[in-house]
Structure formats: structure tokens, C-alpha cells
Motif scaffolding. Structure first.
Motif, PDB file in Angstrom:
ATOM      1  N   VAL A 406       0.835  -1.204   0.000  1.00  0.00           N
ATOM      2  CA  VAL A 406       0.000   0.000   0.000  1.00  0.00           C
ATOM      3  C   VAL A 406       0.868   1.252   0.000  1.00  0.00           C
ATOM      4  CG1 VAL A 406      -1.685   1.339   1.317  1.00  0.00           C
ATOM      5  CG2 VAL A 406      -1.980  -1.142   1.057  1.00  0.00           C
ATOM      6  N   ASN A 407       1.932   1.228   0.780  1.00  0.00           N
ATOM      7  CA  ASN A 407       2.820   2.392   0.820  1.00  0.00           C
ATOM      8  C   ASN A 407       3.506   2.617  -0.529  1.00  0.00           C
ATOM      9  OD1 ASN A 407       2.418   3.411   3.386  1.00  0.00           O
ATOM     10  ND2 ASN A 407       3.935   2.070   4.330  1.00  0.00           N
ATOM     11  N   ARG A 408       3.873   1.538  -1.199  1.00  0.00           N
ATOM     12  CA  ARG A 408       4.477   1.697  -2.516  1.00  0.00           C
ATOM     13  C   ARG A 408       3.467   2.288  -3.502  1.00  0.00           C
ATOM     14  NH1 ARG A 408       9.482  -0.708  -3.542  1.00  0.00           N
ATOM     15  NH2 ARG A 408       9.258   0.456  -5.487  1.00  0.00           N
ATOM     16  N   PHE A 409       2.207   1.852  -3.381  1.00  0.00           N
ATOM     17  CA  PHE A 409       1.158   2.409  -4.254  1.00  0.00           C
ATOM     18  C   PHE A 409       0.965   3.893  -3.984  1.00  0.00           C
ATOM     19  CE2 PHE A 409      -3.333   3.654  -4.585  1.00  0.00           C
ATOM     20  CZ  PHE A 409      -3.523   3.503  -5.952  1.00  0.00           C
ATOM     21  N   LEU A 410       0.835   4.260  -2.706  1.00  0.00           N
ATOM     22  CA  LEU A 410       0.632   5.674  -2.367  1.00  0.00           C
ATOM     23  C   LEU A 410       1.861   6.500  -2.725  1.00  0.00           C
ATOM     24  CD1 LEU A 410      -1.215   5.352   1.073  1.00  0.00           C
ATOM     25  CD2 LEU A 410      -2.203   5.897  -1.161  1.00  0.00           C
ATOM     26  N   GLY A 411       3.040   5.889  -2.642  1.00  0.00           N
ATOM     27  CA  GLY A 411       4.242   6.599  -3.056  1.00  0.00           C
ATOM     28  C   GLY A 411       4.243   6.885  -4.542  1.00  0.00           C
ATOM     29  N   ALA A 412       3.811   5.888  -5.343  1.00  0.00           N
ATOM     30  CA  ALA A 412       3.733   6.096  -6.796  1.00  0.00           C
ATOM     31  C   ALA A 412       2.722   7.184  -7.136  1.00  0.00           C
ATOM     32  CB  ALA A 412       3.357   4.781  -7.484  1.00  0.00           C
ATOM     33  N   VAL A 413       1.588   7.176  -6.441  1.00  0.00           N
ATOM     34  CA  VAL A 413       0.558   8.196  -6.673  1.00  0.00           C
ATOM     35  C   VAL A 413       1.067   9.572  -6.262  1.00  0.00           C
ATOM     36  CG1 VAL A 413      -1.719   8.982  -5.950  1.00  0.00           C
ATOM     37  CG2 VAL A 413      -1.340   6.557  -6.463  1.00  0.00           C
ATOM     38  N   SER A 414       1.687   9.671  -5.085  1.00  0.00           N
ATOM     39  CA  SER A 414       2.167  10.966  -4.591  1.00  0.00           C
ATOM     40  C   SER A 414       3.241  11.535  -5.503  1.00  0.00           C
ATOM     41  CB  SER A 414       2.711  10.811  -3.167  1.00  0.00           C
ATOM     42  OG  SER A 414       1.711  10.361  -2.289  1.00  0.00           O
ATOM     43  N   GLN A 415       4.133  10.669  -6.000  1.00  0.00           N
ATOM     44  CA  GLN A 415       5.173  11.142  -6.910  1.00  0.00           C
ATOM     45  C   GLN A 415       4.569  11.755  -8.172  1.00  0.00           C
ATOM     46  OE1 GLN A 415       7.678   8.053  -8.453  1.00  0.00           O
ATOM     47  NE2 GLN A 415       9.142   9.462  -9.370  1.00  0.00           N
ATOM     48  N   ALA A 416       3.521  11.103  -8.695  1.00  0.00           N
ATOM     49  CA  ALA A 416       2.861  11.632  -9.885  1.00  0.00           C
ATOM     50  C   ALA A 416       2.207  12.983  -9.600  1.00  0.00           C
ATOM     51  CB  ALA A 416       1.818  10.630 -10.379  1.00  0.00           C
ATOM     52  N   VAL A 417       1.584  13.098  -8.456  1.00  0.00           N
ATOM     53  CA  VAL A 417       0.906  14.357  -8.101  1.00  0.00           C
ATOM     54  C   VAL A 417       1.922  15.483  -7.955  1.00  0.00           C
ATOM     55  CG1 VAL A 417      -0.391  15.520  -6.276  1.00  0.00           C
ATOM     56  CG2 VAL A 417      -1.092  13.241  -7.054  1.00  0.00           C
ATOM     57  N   LEU A 418       3.008  15.224  -7.228  1.00  0.00           N
ATOM     58  CA  LEU A 418       4.021  16.256  -6.997  1.00  0.00           C
ATOM     59  C   LEU A 418       4.695  16.686  -8.296  1.00  0.00           C
ATOM     60  CD1 LEU A 418       5.622  14.852  -3.721  1.00  0.00           C
ATOM     61  CD2 LEU A 418       4.261  16.938  -3.932  1.00  0.00           C
ATOM     62  N   GLU A 419       5.038  15.720  -9.140  1.00  0.00           N
ATOM     63  CA  GLU A 419       5.704  16.058 -10.394  1.00  0.00           C
ATOM     64  C   GLU A 419       4.772  16.809 -11.344  1.00  0.00           C
ATOM     65  OE1 GLU A 419       7.456  12.648 -12.178  1.00  0.00           O
ATOM     66  OE2 GLU A 419       8.834  12.285 -10.515  1.00  0.00           O
ATOM     67  N   SER A 420       3.475  16.654 -11.152  1.00  0.00           N
ATOM     68  CA  SER A 420       2.514  17.360 -12.005  1.00  0.00           C
ATOM     69  C   SER A 420       2.151  18.738 -11.464  1.00  0.00           C
ATOM     70  CB  SER A 420       1.242  16.511 -12.159  1.00  0.00           C
ATOM     71  OG  SER A 420       1.538  15.260 -12.735  1.00  0.00           O
ATOM     72  N   GLY A 421       2.632  19.089 -10.275  1.00  0.00           N
ATOM     73  CA  GLY A 421       2.363  20.407  -9.710  1.00  0.00           C
ATOM     74  C   GLY A 421       1.278  20.432  -8.667  1.00  0.00           C
ATOM     75  N   GLY A 422       0.788  19.264  -8.236  1.00  0.00           N
ATOM     76  CA  GLY A 422      -0.258  19.216  -7.228  1.00  0.00           C
ATOM     77  C   GLY A 422       0.293  18.997  -5.833  1.00  0.00           C
ATOM     78  N   MET A 423      -0.620  18.831  -4.870  1.00  0.00           N
ATOM     79  CA  MET A 423      -0.232  18.622  -3.486  1.00  0.00           C
ATOM     80  C   MET A 423      -0.987  17.426  -2.917  1.00  0.00           C
ATOM     81  SD  MET A 423      -0.601  21.086  -0.121  1.00  0.00           S
ATOM     82  CE  MET A 423      -2.309  20.614   0.177  1.00  0.00           C
ATOM     83  N   PRO A 424      -0.283  16.329  -2.550  1.00  0.00           N
ATOM     84  CA  PRO A 424      -0.961  15.249  -1.829  1.00  0.00           C
ATOM     85  C   PRO A 424      -1.508  15.800  -0.510  1.00  0.00           C
ATOM     86  CG  PRO A 424       1.208  14.548  -2.592  1.00  0.00           C
ATOM     87  CD  PRO A 424       1.136  16.032  -2.783  1.00  0.00           C
ATOM     88  N   ASN A 425      -2.789  15.569  -0.245  1.00  0.00           N
ATOM     89  CA  ASN A 425      -3.398  16.243   0.890  1.00  0.00           C
ATOM     90  C   ASN A 425      -3.801  15.296   2.007  1.00  0.00           C
ATOM     91  OD1 ASN A 425      -6.334  17.582   1.958  1.00  0.00           O
ATOM     92  ND2 ASN A 425      -4.538  18.896   1.975  1.00  0.00           N
ATOM     93  N   GLN A 426      -4.656  14.345   1.714  1.00  0.00           N
ATOM     94  CA  GLN A 426      -5.126  13.432   2.739  1.00  0.00           C
ATOM     95  C   GLN A 426      -4.947  11.994   2.286  1.00  0.00           C
ATOM     96  OE1 GLN A 426      -8.937  14.066   4.620  1.00  0.00           O
ATOM     97  NE2 GLN A 426      -8.941  16.232   4.057  1.00  0.00           N
ATOM     98  N   PHE A 427      -4.494  11.161   3.233  1.00  0.00           N
ATOM     99  CA  PHE A 427      -4.389   9.725   2.991  1.00  0.00           C
ATOM    100  C   PHE A 427      -5.429   9.029   3.862  1.00  0.00           C
ATOM    101  CE2 PHE A 427      -0.251  11.483   2.039  1.00  0.00           C
ATOM    102  CZ  PHE A 427       0.072  10.874   0.827  1.00  0.00           C
ATOM    103  N   VAL A 428      -6.342   8.318   3.215  1.00  0.00           N
ATOM    104  CA  VAL A 428      -7.387   7.595   3.921  1.00  0.00           C
ATOM    105  C   VAL A 428      -7.269   6.121   3.537  1.00  0.00           C
ATOM    106  CG1 VAL A 428      -9.850   7.392   4.377  1.00  0.00           C
ATOM    107  CG2 VAL A 428      -8.864   9.627   3.826  1.00  0.00           C
TER     108      VAL A 428
END
Length: 577
Positions: A406-428
Motif C-alpha cells: 500500500v505504501n508503494r502504491f501511495l508513493g507512486a501516486v504521490s510522486q505523480a501528483v508532486l511532479e505534475s504540480g499538485g499537493m498530496p493532501n489526505q491519505f485515507v
């Protein structure tokens, strides 16, 4: 469409209050002040430049519709200042607010002689008082007026700057231009006063019998009898103005006596504290009078909802919300009659309530080291992403292995968001909310969210290849993307504060993410995001869907393979270029 337009007009009118009128008239007067000061600054060049500038200044401000608007703004703004003196029951706000009121009330008494001498003299007697005549009066005939002139220039400018600051400080864009506005706030009056001084020195140097005969004739400055008439008119205006202020002060005293006679009421704060105040005070005024901390970002102007309270018990006997209060409560999406604005509610009887925003969370002045976190309304794009099948994954694996995946999945998602200019906000759990548009335009925020979705798909593909020997089936996901006006700010308690976004657009994004299951796709995007990003109407399949909690259907776009979104955005940008 006509009905919709009427509804929009009605909603807009409901949002107009005396404060909005005061703000609009103040902006008009401040624009005149800036124009006047810039004209003065031309005195640093020459008297000829000063005279050329005043011709442009007068051509605009003496254009009849502008003149009517300007003098109407003068009268209305002054009247509302006197009304504010009467209306304000409590002066324990930060010092900047009573200072602004005091400065504003002092301006008319200081400039009335100047205005009547120039404008009314021109209207009644045809005087042609321009800068040579005014500068002669101040620097040669009555130099004692120079400190008064500089004082009124400073007071008027400070009063206007305070008003603009109190208006703009809650705006999302204010932080970026604030240093430049501060520089302008210092430079403009400084250059203006220097220009007035330099032009005065030029007049002194030019003073001669010929120069006086040319610039100080009766046709230009008037006769002694005309001057005496203008002085009497000035005295009448001053007496009338002082009389209005006196009436406001007497009315305050009469109101205080009447409120005492009508009796006292108890306000209980729901935490064991009770205060006893006269009838007629608002709940926020009662809190300030009794030194009870009460959140109020806008200072009690009904420009925010941070002073909200929830009434405990029966609220049927309370006065109906004013138009402004109803407008603000409508903007935050509440129709609960037990929720009211403390700055607007004036209870006629004992009242029990509790505050919805605790004062240690949001201070009364609304500023700390993170001014953007106090609660603002702005356009954001929300991206919800959720990992599919995590429950089944946990049933067949050791807990640590499940957490690792799960952490690897959320890491892949967060990396995509950050590189695109967004901000990871909440993890549920195994899902995440990302926000786009905190520091960019609407269109760019929508494009960033679409690129992030494409990059998420690519990163998850890479993760699946990396874990293919440990996974019985590849990781799948669902993405929902929606944009709209939301409230952003710190939410939580004491040391457990989280910066996040609240509002219907965020909830809709979560609903769209759920729909990826029934629509058998990787991403569901609102049509509003598609249109704002500039994608063609036929670029993605569309569906009319029902959203839980909404009465009307919504047009959405489905994406079977999210990786294509990046190519669609690139194609649109290339076509636009």
C-alpha cells in the motif's frame, strides 16, 4: 434561462450590505486620491508638468457621469462613516480598526475648506484656481496651511490603505502582490509630498510683481467678498458635520440607556462560562466586551463565517438572519436554523450556544505565520484515487507485506501528483486526496490534474512490473477528478491540524472515483474540468450520471486508460500554440 438570471441577480443582491457599499465608495475615493497624488508628484519635474497633469486629471474627474459618481461616493462614504460610529457598540477590536474610523471621520473637517474654496468657488463665481493660485496661497500668503495639507494627505492615504488592506488580506492572491503594494503605498505619498514641496519652492522663486499680476487676478482667485462668502459656507458645513457626529454620539448614549432599561440577558457559551450583557449586543460584541476569545477572521464584518455558533435548544424565537447573514451562511452551504453568525445575531433573550471555530484554532485577527491557512474560498481541482482490492490483499498476506505494498502504491501516486504540480493532501487507508490550483490558474490546475492521472497510471504499471512475482493480479485503481470553489484551511484540534479543502466539489470528486467501478474505467472526470482544461468536446466519452446528494444529473467523461490523458493535454496545448 431568464429564471436563472433572476435567481443569480437575487443572490447577488442578497450579498450586498452597507459594508460592501462602503467598500465600493471607498475604492472610488481612493482612486481619486491616487490620481491626485500622482498629479502632485509631477511637481518634482516642473510647474508646466504639474499643470499638464492637472488638465488630464480634471478632464476625467470633471466628466459629468464621473463627477456625479464621485460626489455621490463622497456623501455616501461620509454618511456610512458616521453610521459606523453610531452602530459600533464595541471598540475592543485590534487598534487598526478604530484608527481607521477615527482617521476617516477627521478627513471631511480637514478638507472641506479646500474643496469649497476650489470647487464651489469655480461653480459659483467662475474662479480659475489651479496650481499657481493654490501654491501661492499655501507657500506665500498662508504658509501655516502647509503642515495641515501634509497632515490631511497622510491621514487620507493611511485611511484608504487600511481599508484596502482589511479588504484584500483574506484574498488568495494578496500574498504575492503584497510587497509591491506596500512599496507603492510608501512611494506614492512620498513623491506627492515632495512634488508639492518642490513646486512650492518654484513658486517662491518665481514670485514677482509681473507673476502675481498674471496668476493672482480677481478673475482667478476672486474678491474678498467672495472669499468671505465661501468662508461662511465652510463654517456652515463644519457646524453641520460636527452636529452629525454629535447626534451620532448622543444617539449612542440614548441607545445604551434604552438597552439597560430593556433589561439584561445571559449568554452561555456551552463550556460553563456565562456572561450577562444588555439586549441589543451581537454575540460577538458580547464576547469582546467580556474578554471571551471568539474567532472572527474578518473582524465582525460578515465577510467570513469563522464566528459561526450553533444554538443549543429552541431557536425559533431568534430574529431572522439579515440578507448579508443569509448570504454568507448560504455560501458555506448550511440551511440549519441553529447555525448563526455571532457578529450578526442580536439575541432578544437568554441564549446558549457553542462556537464552531475555537479561538485557539483561528485567532481573532486571522493572521499567523501561515496567512493562507486561516480559511479561504478559492477554485481548486480535487483528485481522488483509490486502490482496488486492498481488503482481499490484506487477507492473503502478512500485515507488514500489505502495508509495504500500500505504501508503494501511495508513493507512486504521490510522486505523480508532486511532479505534475499538485499537493498530496489526505491519505485515507489506501486512498488519497490531491489538490491542484493552490498557486496556479484554473486552466493550468485542470491540466495538471489530468497529467497527474496519466502519470499515476504509468507509475502503477511500473509498480506492477516490479511486484509481479509477489502479486497474484496487478494493482488496479480508480480516479475521480472534479473542480470548483471550495474552502481551504487548517482543520483539526490544537496540535492535530490538517490543511485541507472542504466543499461540494471535493465530495463530488470522491463520488466520481466510486463510479469508476460501475463504469468500468480507470478515471471519471467532470465535464467542467474537461472544458476548463481545453480538451475537445469529443475527446472523451460522456455520460449523464446521478450524484448522491445532488438533485440534478451531471455530465462526466470516462477514461478507460488514464495514460491517454497526457497526450490529450499535449495535443490541446500544441493546437493552441
Amino acid at each position: 434561462m431568464a429564471a436563472l438570471s433572476r435567481d443569480q441577480i437575487t443572490t447577488s443582491l442578497r450579498g450586498i450590505s452597507l459594508r460592501q457599499i462602503r467598500l465600493a465608495t471607498g475604492v472610488i475615493l481612493f482612486a481619486y486620491l491616487v490620481s491626485h497624488f500622482l498629479n502632485h508628484a509631477l511637481g518634482n519635474i516642473s510647474l508646466e508638468a504639474l499643470e499638464s497633469g492637472v488638465q488630464i486629471h480634471m478632464a476625467f474627474w470633471q466628466f459629468l457621469p464621473v463627477t456625479i459618481l464621485f460626489y455621490a461616493a463622497c456623501v455616501v462614504h461620509t454618511a456610512l462613516g458616521i453610521w459606523a460610529l453610531y452602530e459600533r457598540r464595541q471598540f475592543r477590536w485590534k487598534a487598526i480598526e478604530p484608527l481607521q474610523l477615527a482617521l476617516g471621520l477627521s478627513i471631511p473637517m480637514m478638507i472641506i475648506a479646500h474643496v469649497i474654496g476650489i470647487r464651489l468657488g469655480q461653480t459659483l463665481y467662475g474662479h480659475e484656481r489651479h496650481y499657481p493660485q493654490i501654491l501661492f496661497l499655501y507657500w506665500i500668503w498662508a504658509p501655516w496651511r502647509i503642515p495641515m495639507m501634509f497632515a490631511v494627505m497622510t491621514i487620507a492615504w493611511v485611511h484608504g490603505c487600511i481599508g484596502l488592506y482589511l479588504w484584500l488580506r483574506m484574498r488568495a492572491f494578496f500574498k504575492r502582490p503584497a510587497p509591491f503594494l506596500l512599496a507603492a503605498a510608501v512611494l506614492i505619498p512620498t513623491l506627492s509630498m515632495l512634488g508639492f514641496y518642490q513646486s512650492g519652492r518654484m513658486v517662491i522663486d518665481s514670485d514677482s510683481t509681473e507673476w502675481r499680476a498674471e496668476t493672482q487676478s480677481e478673475r482667478q482667485i476672486g474678491t474678498r467678498a467672495e472669499a468671505q462668502t465661501l468662508d461662511r459656507i465652510t463654517d456652515y458645513f463644519l457646524f453641520g458635520y460636527f452636529g452629525l457626529i454629535g447626534i451620532a454620539l448622543v444617539a449612542r448614549g440614548v441607545r445604551a440607556v434604552n438597552e439597560r432599561r430593556r433589561g439584561m440577558i445571559n449568554l452561555s457559551y456551552g463550556n460553563g462560562r456565562t456572561v450577562r450583557v444588555p439586549k441589543g449586543l451581537s454575540v460577538l460584541e458580547a464576547s469582546l466586551r467580556n474578554n471571551v476569545p471568539h474567532a472572527s477572521v474578518c473582524g465582525g464584518r460578515a465577510r467570513c463565517s469563522t464566528c459561526r455558533i450553533r444554538i443549543i435548544g429552541d431557536c425559533s424565537g431568534l430574529p431572522e438572519p439579515s440578507q448579508r447573514e443569509a448570504f454568507v451562511l448560504g455560501r458555506v452551504g448550511t440551511s440549519d436554523p441553529s447555525i448563526r453568525l455571532a457578529c450578526q445575531l442580536r439575541p432578544p433573550a437568554d441564549l446558549s450556544f457553542f462556537q464552531l471555530f475555537l479561538p485557539h484554532t483561528i485567532s481573532a485577527d486571522g493572521h499567523d505565520s501561515h496567512p493562507t491557512r486561516i480559511g479561504q474560498e478559492r477554485y481548486l481541482v480535487s483528485l481522488f484515487v483509490d486502490m482496488r482490492g486492498s481488503t482481499q490483499l490484506a487477507e492473503k498476506r502478512l500485515p507488514f507485506d500489505t502495508v509495504f505494498i500500500v505504501n508503494r502504491f501511495l508513493g507512486a501516486v504521490s510522486q505523480a501528483v508532486l511532479e505534475s504540480g499538485g499537493m498530496p493532501n489526505q491519505f485515507v487507508g489506501d486512498g488519497m486526496l490531491a489538490l491542484f490550483g493552490l498557486s496556479t490558474s484554473r486552466q493550468n490546475a485542470c491540466r495538471q490534474a489530468l497529467r497527474a492521472a496519466a502519470m499515476i497510471a504509468a507509475n502503477v504499471d511500473a509498480l506492477n512490473k516490479f511486484l509481479e512475482h509477489d502479486l497474484r493480479e496487478p494493482i488496479r485503481f480508480g480516479i475521480g477528478i472534479n473542480g470548483g470553489e471550495v474552502i481551504v484551511g487548517d482543520i483539526g484540534y490544537r496540535d492535530h491540524m490538517v490543511f485541507t479543502a472542504l466543499g461540494d466539489p471535493v465530495n463530488v470528486a470522491a463520488r466520481l472515483q466510486d463510479m469508476t467501478k460501475s463504469l468500468a474505467c480507470e478515471a471519471v472526470i467532470s465535464d467542467e474540468v474537461r472544458a476548463t482544461a481545453g480538451l475537445a468536446a469529443d475527446a472523451l466519452p460522456h455520460h449523464d450520471v446521478e450524484i448522491r446528494g445532488r438533485n440534478e444529473t451531471m455530465i462526466v467523461r470516462t477514461v478507460e486508460d488514464a495514460r491517454i490523458l497526457s497526450a490529450l493535454v499535449d495535443e490541446q496545448q500544441s493546437a493552441a500554440a
